[in-house]
Design a protein around this motif. Structure first.
Motif, PDB file in Angstrom:
ATOM      1  N   VAL A  75      32.270 -36.206 -21.699  1.00  0.00           N
ATOM      2  CA  VAL A  75      33.024 -37.443 -21.892  1.00  0.00           C
ATOM      3  C   VAL A  75      33.612 -37.944 -20.578  1.00  0.00           C
ATOM      4  O   VAL A  75      33.664 -39.151 -20.307  1.00  0.00           O
ATOM      5  CB  VAL A  75      34.152 -37.240 -22.928  1.00  0.00           C
ATOM      6  N   ASN A  76      34.050 -37.024 -19.724  1.00  0.00           N
ATOM      7  CA  ASN A  76      34.727 -37.406 -18.483  1.00  0.00           C
ATOM      8  C   ASN A  76      33.760 -37.643 -17.334  1.00  0.00           C
ATOM      9  O   ASN A  76      33.825 -38.662 -16.657  1.00  0.00           O
ATOM     10  CB  ASN A  76      35.745 -36.323 -18.097  1.00  0.00           C
ATOM     11  N   ASN A  77      32.864 -36.679 -17.093  1.00  0.00           N
ATOM     12  CA  ASN A  77      31.972 -36.760 -15.943  1.00  0.00           C
ATOM     13  C   ASN A  77      30.513 -36.630 -16.355  1.00  0.00           C
ATOM     14  O   ASN A  77      30.193 -35.953 -17.328  1.00  0.00           O
ATOM     15  CB  ASN A  77      32.306 -35.659 -14.929  1.00  0.00           C
ATOM     16  N   SER A  78      29.628 -37.297 -15.585  1.00  0.00           N
ATOM     17  CA  SER A  78      28.179 -37.167 -15.775  1.00  0.00           C
ATOM     18  C   SER A  78      27.640 -36.162 -14.774  1.00  0.00           C
ATOM     19  O   SER A  78      28.187 -36.007 -13.673  1.00  0.00           O
ATOM     20  CB  SER A  78      27.492 -38.523 -15.590  1.00  0.00           C
ATOM     21  N   MET A  79      26.555 -35.479 -15.146  1.00  0.00           N
ATOM     22  CA  MET A  79      25.949 -34.464 -14.292  1.00  0.00           C
ATOM     23  C   MET A  79      24.549 -34.900 -13.867  1.00  0.00           C
ATOM     24  O   MET A  79      23.760 -35.343 -14.698  1.00  0.00           O
ATOM     25  CB  MET A  79      25.863 -33.119 -15.029  1.00  0.00           C
ATOM     26  N   VAL A  80      24.261 -34.761 -12.579  1.00  0.00           N
ATOM     27  CA  VAL A  80      22.947 -35.101 -12.043  1.00  0.00           C
ATOM     28  C   VAL A  80      22.330 -33.840 -11.449  1.00  0.00           C
ATOM     29  O   VAL A  80      22.936 -33.207 -10.568  1.00  0.00           O
ATOM     30  CB  VAL A  80      23.043 -36.189 -10.955  1.00  0.00           C
ATOM     31  N   THR A  81      21.163 -33.473 -11.916  1.00  0.00           N
ATOM     32  CA  THR A  81      20.472 -32.290 -11.396  1.00  0.00           C
ATOM     33  C   THR A  81      19.644 -32.678 -10.180  1.00  0.00           C
ATOM     34  O   THR A  81      18.726 -33.499 -10.276  1.00  0.00           O
ATOM     35  CB  THR A  81      19.554 -31.674 -12.466  1.00  0.00           C
ATOM     36  N   VAL A  82      19.984 -32.076  -9.020  1.00  0.00           N
ATOM     37  CA  VAL A  82      19.282 -32.402  -7.770  1.00  0.00           C
ATOM     38  C   VAL A  82      18.490 -31.220  -7.232  1.00  0.00           C
ATOM     39  O   VAL A  82      17.760 -31.351  -6.255  1.00  0.00           O
ATOM     40  CB  VAL A  82      20.278 -32.883  -6.702  1.00  0.00           C
ATOM     41  N   GLY A  83      18.635 -30.046  -7.832  1.00  0.00           N
ATOM     42  CA  GLY A  83      17.921 -28.847  -7.375  1.00  0.00           C
ATOM     43  C   GLY A  83      18.137 -27.698  -8.332  1.00  0.00           C
ATOM     44  O   GLY A  83      18.735 -27.853  -9.408  1.00  0.00           O
ATOM     45  N   LYS A  84      17.684 -26.496  -7.931  1.00  0.00           N
ATOM     46  CA  LYS A  84      17.791 -25.318  -8.782  1.00  0.00           C
ATOM     47  C   LYS A  84      18.873 -24.340  -8.308  1.00  0.00           C
ATOM     48  O   LYS A  84      19.027 -23.264  -8.876  1.00  0.00           O
ATOM     49  CB  LYS A  84      16.440 -24.598  -8.825  1.00  0.00           C
ATOM     50  N   SER A  85      19.612 -24.728  -7.271  1.00  0.00           N
ATOM     51  CA  SER A  85      20.654 -23.850  -6.747  1.00  0.00           C
ATOM     52  C   SER A  85      21.912 -23.942  -7.621  1.00  0.00           C
ATOM     53  O   SER A  85      21.985 -24.736  -8.569  1.00  0.00           O
ATOM     54  CB  SER A  85      20.981 -24.210  -5.301  1.00  0.00           C
ATOM     55  N   SER A  86      22.909 -23.118  -7.274  1.00  0.00           N
ATOM     56  CA  SER A  86      24.085 -22.993  -8.142  1.00  0.00           C
ATOM     57  C   SER A  86      25.283 -23.852  -7.742  1.00  0.00           C
ATOM     58  O   SER A  86      26.165 -24.099  -8.559  1.00  0.00           O
ATOM     59  CB  SER A  86      24.539 -21.522  -8.163  1.00  0.00           C
ATOM     60  N   LYS A  87      25.338 -24.330  -6.509  1.00  0.00           N
ATOM     61  CA  LYS A  87      26.515 -25.074  -6.059  1.00  0.00           C
ATOM     62  C   LYS A  87      26.597 -26.471  -6.689  1.00  0.00           C
ATOM     63  O   LYS A  87      25.581 -27.081  -7.020  1.00  0.00           O
ATOM     64  CB  LYS A  87      26.510 -25.201  -4.538  1.00  0.00           C
ATOM     65  N   THR A  88      27.836 -26.936  -6.813  1.00  0.00           N
ATOM     66  CA  THR A  88      28.087 -28.259  -7.396  1.00  0.00           C
ATOM     67  C   THR A  88      28.919 -29.101  -6.438  1.00  0.00           C
ATOM     68  O   THR A  88      29.925 -28.634  -5.896  1.00  0.00           O
ATOM     69  CB  THR A  88      28.825 -28.148  -8.740  1.00  0.00           C
ATOM     70  N   LEU A  89      28.492 -30.319  -6.240  1.00  0.00           N
ATOM     71  CA  LEU A  89      29.253 -31.281  -5.455  1.00  0.00           C
ATOM     72  C   LEU A  89      29.859 -32.323  -6.394  1.00  0.00           C
ATOM     73  O   LEU A  89      29.208 -32.783  -7.340  1.00  0.00           O
ATOM     74  CB  LEU A  89      28.366 -31.993  -4.429  1.00  0.00           C
ATOM     75  N   LEU A  90      31.104 -32.684  -6.131  1.00  0.00           N
ATOM     76  CA  LEU A  90      31.773 -33.719  -6.902  1.00  0.00           C
ATOM     77  C   LEU A  90      31.606 -35.050  -6.177  1.00  0.00           C
ATOM     78  O   LEU A  90      32.068 -35.217  -5.052  1.00  0.00           O
ATOM     79  CB  LEU A  90      33.254 -33.396  -7.070  1.00  0.00           C
ATOM     80  N   LEU A  91      30.923 -35.990  -6.828  1.00  0.00           N
ATOM     81  CA  LEU A  91      30.703 -37.313  -6.260  1.00  0.00           C
ATOM     82  C   LEU A  91      31.746 -38.274  -6.834  1.00  0.00           C
ATOM     83  O   LEU A  91      31.812 -38.493  -8.042  1.00  0.00           O
ATOM     84  CB  LEU A  91      29.294 -37.825  -6.595  1.00  0.00           C
ATOM     85  N   SER A  92      32.571 -38.816  -5.976  1.00  0.00           N
ATOM     86  CA  SER A  92      33.617 -39.743  -6.423  1.00  0.00           C
ATOM     87  C   SER A  92      33.439 -41.098  -5.744  1.00  0.00           C
ATOM     88  O   SER A  92      32.829 -41.206  -4.666  1.00  0.00           O
ATOM     89  CB  SER A  92      35.005 -39.187  -6.115  1.00  0.00           C
ATOM     90  N   CYS A  93      33.964 -42.122  -6.385  1.00  0.00           N
ATOM     91  CA  CYS A  93      33.807 -43.491  -5.877  1.00  0.00           C
ATOM     92  C   CYS A  93      35.133 -44.228  -5.991  1.00  0.00           C
ATOM     93  O   CYS A  93      35.834 -44.137  -7.008  1.00  0.00           O
ATOM     94  CB  CYS A  93      32.718 -44.221  -6.672  1.00  0.00           C
ATOM     95  N   ILE A  94      35.479 -44.968  -4.950  1.00  0.00           N
ATOM     96  CA  ILE A  94      36.651 -45.840  -4.945  1.00  0.00           C
ATOM     97  C   ILE A  94      36.166 -47.273  -4.750  1.00  0.00           C
ATOM     98  O   ILE A  94      35.408 -47.554  -3.813  1.00  0.00           O
ATOM     99  CB  ILE A  94      37.638 -45.463  -3.830  1.00  0.00           C
ATOM    100  N   ILE A  95      36.579 -48.162  -5.637  1.00  0.00           N
ATOM    101  CA  ILE A  95      36.214 -49.576  -5.506  1.00  0.00           C
ATOM    102  C   ILE A  95      37.241 -50.259  -4.598  1.00  0.00           C
ATOM    103  O   ILE A  95      38.422 -50.319  -4.918  1.00  0.00           O
ATOM    104  CB  ILE A  95      36.184 -50.275  -6.875  1.00  0.00           C
TER     105      ILE A  95
END
Length: 209
Positions: A75-95
């Protein structure tokens, strides 16, 4: 005709030009170890209700368009799969800017003060009575006065839509900022302006993985 076409093309390209700088990237971070991008919710621009959801939808759409798997079950965040590794990056946007196109009525007043034109005509004839080689001359002048006039009215002009955003990615575990850049775009219609602005940013992110 060719020169006019070139001028019109330049005006169109300038009015719909996208601006961005080279992104700031952490030289020590290995993006190959990232498997997931988590897209954080985006706050609305102060004067534009719903702008955050519009930009967020565009970000998800552009990732999907580039062939990535996008999961929106959270509900809060969407997830985008970019590879098979375990690390996660938080993508944020400011208008930073969100201005829709507007119709503006501009009054105008044009004053023509008129002018006066004088035409001088000169003619000559031989003096036969005195049988001299000299000739007599006569001049006539005609003066025409053109009255001025005033034109008043209203002119309709359109201001362009303009969107500006700042994208940044941080390591979810350490909180380190590893990537950031800003973008802006001006266009004739808001939805396309958002898409064009976001597309440039997602394309640059895509090149990291």
């Amino acid at each position: 005709m060719i020169k006019k076409s070139v001028i019109y093309s330049c005006i169109f390209l300038f009015s719909c030009w996208s601006g961005s700088q080279d992104p700031a990237i952490s030289s020590k971070y290995d993006f190959k170890t990232v498997g997931t991008l988590e897209i954080a919710s985006i706050d609305d621009y102060p004067s534009a209700l719903g702008s955050g959801d519009m930009v967020l939808s565009s970000i998800s759409y552009n990732f999907l368009k580039y062939g990535y798997n996008v999961n929106t079950s959270d509900v809060n965040n969407s997830m985008v799969t970019v590879g098979k590794s375990s690390k996660t990056l938080l993508l944020s946007c400011i208008i930073t800017e969100f201005t829709d196109s507007k119709m503006v009525v501009v009054p105008f007043r044009h004053e023509d003060r008129g002018y006066t034109k004088t035409v001088v005509t000169q003619s000559s004839k031989d003096d036969e009575e005195n049988k001299k080689s000299e000739s007599s001359q006569s001049q006539t002048s005609t003066t025409t006065t053109h009255a001025g006039k005033i034109k008043e009215g209203e002119r309709v002009t359109y201001s362009q839509s303009r969107v500006g955003i700042v994208l940044k990615m941080t390591d979810r575990d350490t909180g380190d900022l590893v990537w950031s850049n800003s973008y802006w775009y001006s266009g004739l219609e808001m939805q396309r302006t958002i898409e064009s602005c976001v597309k440039t940013g997602i394309y640059q992110i895509k090149k990291l993985f």
